[in-house]
Design a protein around this motif. Structure first.
Motif, PDB file in Angstrom:
ATOM      1  N   GLY A 199     -10.637  11.597   6.319  1.00 57.54           N
ATOM      2  CA  GLY A 199     -10.632  12.743   5.619  1.00 57.54           C
ATOM      3  C   GLY A 199     -11.227  13.051   4.305  1.00 57.54           C
ATOM      4  O   GLY A 199     -12.002  12.030   3.696  1.00 57.54           O
ATOM      5  N   ASP A 200     -10.897  14.010   3.344  1.00 56.46           N
ATOM      6  CA  ASP A 200     -11.753  13.850   2.310  1.00 56.46           C
ATOM      7  C   ASP A 200     -11.139  13.077   1.100  1.00 56.46           C
ATOM      8  O   ASP A 200     -12.013  12.614   0.206  1.00 56.46           O
ATOM      9  CB  ASP A 200     -11.514  15.347   1.649  1.00 56.46           C
ATOM     10  N   GLU A 201     -10.188  12.731   1.198  1.00 56.23           N
ATOM     11  CA  GLU A 201      -9.425  11.727   0.221  1.00 56.23           C
ATOM     12  C   GLU A 201      -9.302  10.344   0.529  1.00 56.23           C
ATOM     13  O   GLU A 201      -9.087   9.265  -0.105  1.00 56.23           O
ATOM     14  CB  GLU A 201      -8.204  12.171  -0.099  1.00 56.23           C
ATOM     15  N   PHE A 202      -9.576   9.964   2.175  1.00 50.94           N
ATOM     16  CA  PHE A 202      -9.822   8.747   2.431  1.00 50.94           C
ATOM     17  C   PHE A 202     -10.541   8.635   3.585  1.00 50.94           C
ATOM     18  O   PHE A 202     -10.990   9.380   4.290  1.00 50.94           O
ATOM     19  CB  PHE A 202      -8.272   8.430   2.772  1.00 50.94           C
ATOM     20  N   PRO A 203     -11.135   7.062   3.593  1.00 55.52           N
ATOM     21  CA  PRO A 203     -12.324   6.910   4.697  1.00 55.52           C
ATOM     22  C   PRO A 203     -11.557   6.766   6.257  1.00 55.52           C
ATOM     23  O   PRO A 203     -10.422   6.416   6.239  1.00 55.52           O
ATOM     24  CB  PRO A 203     -12.792   5.573   4.192  1.00 55.52           C
ATOM     25  N   PRO A 204     -12.564   6.913   7.121  1.00 57.24           N
ATOM     26  CA  PRO A 204     -12.124   6.839   8.400  1.00 57.24           C
ATOM     27  C   PRO A 204     -12.052   5.128   8.784  1.00 57.24           C
ATOM     28  O   PRO A 204     -12.597   4.319   8.082  1.00 57.24           O
ATOM     29  CB  PRO A 204     -13.119   7.270   9.243  1.00 57.24           C
ATOM     30  N   TRP A 205     -10.894   5.203   9.844  1.00 59.54           N
ATOM     31  CA  TRP A 205     -11.055   3.564  10.421  1.00 59.54           C
ATOM     32  C   TRP A 205     -12.322   3.377  11.220  1.00 59.54           C
ATOM     33  O   TRP A 205     -12.652   4.158  12.141  1.00 59.54           O
ATOM     34  CB  TRP A 205      -9.696   3.631  11.293  1.00 59.54           C
TER      35      TRP A 205
END
Length: 234
Positions: free
Chosen positions: A139-145
């Motif tokens: 998301g905007d606040e955290f990276p994808p796996w």
């Protein structure tokens, strides 16, 4: 009658030489006491520092044992394809295991353990994604796996080693500082082999390994090799 004043021999005062000697002895005793207290303080600080380092290693050991003892067979979607999550190489390891509510959201998480370079030196960091499509996609606040097989860490390198996002569904935790050794090996029957053996990586395999061995040490403390038996998977 004439009275003669008598001064007893025991009432004689101290001479200057006796005073100097007494002061010198008192100064020497004070110096010895101060040196002893200073040495004791330094020894106590050293014991506390070593105890703290050993305690940190024990905490990491215990946490790895708890999580690896609860490994789950699970898939996650990456670029439209459902793939097994368990994977690892010589310096990174990821798998699915449950975490309790005090971490964030109680349930299954993708957990990744990797050594990252920080300002203070190499740091062992655990990154977690709640096993849900909306979290795994980022998301905007955290990276994808991204699976380890993709040879990438996404935007993890740009994320701080301690953070929480989406109410705890994504997070990064610094587990151990100044790590000098973090090496992983895997024992099991890999695809195409008939007998289990040790491997330096376990990527895109249909089965999980039987054992995982981790060699872990800091700049000041070594630790016996950690050997973990994974639960049998269906």
């Amino acid at each position: 009658m004439k009275h003669r004043s008598r001064v007893g021999h025991g009432a004689r005062g101290f001479t200057l030489i006796e005073m100097v000697i007494a002061l010198a002895i008192i100064g020497l005793i004070s110096l010895l006491l101060f040196s002893g207290l200073r040495l004791g303080s330094r020894s106590w600080e050293t014991v506390e520092r070593v105890s703290s380092q050993i305690s940190d290693l024990r905490l990491v050991d215990g946490f790895l044992r708890r999580t690896l003892g609860q490994v789950r067979t699970a898939n996650a979607t990456f670029e439209g394809t459902s793939i097994p999550v368990f994977g690892g190489d010589a310096t990174r390891l990821e798998f699915v295991a449950p975490l309790s509510a005090n971490v964030g959201i109680s349930g299954l998480y993708i957990l990744r353990f990797a050594l990252e370079e920080q300002a203070s030196g190499p740091v062992l960091v655990m990154t977690r994604w709640y096993l849900h499509p909306e979290v795994v996609e980022g998301g905007d606040e955290f990276p994808p796996w991204e699976p380890i097989a993709q040879e990438g860490l996404g935007a993890l390198g740009d994320s701080p080693p301690n953070m929480d996002a989406l109410g705890g569904a994504f997070g990064r935790t610094q587990l151990l500082e100044r790590v000098s050794v973090f090496e992983i090996s895997y024992y099991g029957q890999s695809d195409g082999n008939t007998q289990p053996q040790w491997h330096e990586e376990w990527v895109e395999q249909s089965l999980t390994p039987l054992l995982v061995e981790i060699r872990l040490a800091t700049e000041t403390q070594s630790w016996p090799n950690l050997l973990f038996a994974l639960p049998a998977q269906p």
